[in-house]
Design an enzyme around this catalytic site. Sequence first.
Site: not given
Length: 328
Positions: A37-38
């Site tokens: 996930l960013d």
Amino acid sequence: MDGFINLLKPAGMTSHDAVSALRRILRMKKIGHTGTLDPMAAGVLVMCVGAGTKAAEYLEADSKSYRCELLLGVETDTGDIWGSIINENRNAAALVTENQVRNVLSSMKGIQQQYPPMYSAVRKNGRHLYEYARKGETVEVEPRTININDIRPVHIFHEPGRVIFDVDCSKGTYIRTVCTDIGEKLSCGAAMSCLVRTRSGKFFAEDSVTIEQLCARVSDAEGINIDDVLAKRNDTPLTADMSDFIMPADSMLEGFGSIILNENESRKYVNGGKIALRNCEDVKRNSRQKGSKYENVYLVYDTENRFFGTALFDKNGKIFTVGKVFFR
């Protein structure tokens, strides 16, 4: 402690930092994650613990669901509002109608080619794309085949120029790029302003656990300060019971077949032997899509329903060969 933890990653934390935090909380090294996930995104981050790390690759192919907010009239070098602005077109954004937004969202559905953003962890010639981007270097990037199974508006213009939508998509889909593409189709530009992963395979946000909850469990069980659970390395054995946070690996592997083996065949399996189809006590067929990478993967159990690992089915020879042995 073997299996998966459905972690609710907070915005502002990298996926790597989440792994480091869990290693300190659970006091074990064998921890990883699937589906990066960013840093500025929040939501479901599946953590693999102990023997669960062997199943990481099986989860990578799972579809994902997100809730996203995009801001119209702004383009950035990263595709989100945390990047540097490269173009603004607020006047054009102000002319966009709700119907136009609905039509463009609908047009995004289906199998398509997507170019990953330059600020991403995708590798090219052994280097991450973001490494090239940070140095101002250009490199040719190949598109990837993705599938946007569904995309639905949630709130259009809840604030001027802002749109919230839900999207169900295949692995490897960059929502930042989806936002950029939406902005291009609306002829005003757009950037992602908020992202929450609400589902990854069989893991849902409503069933997730926070780092704070995990820390609190250890703090209560061992009578130590909750800040100290994360702040420093502790080599003493963990006494807190974390079992209710950890899901067995086999329970979360979606669509795989299963075979049940008697005692002799189970022993043969864990020692690397081949299992004939006729010697299985029971077989449940794999329901993965034909042509899928995992269409021939089966979970292996004994007659007491103990999970051992995975096996690969050879349709021509009617035999199972060892895939990954989780437990012996």
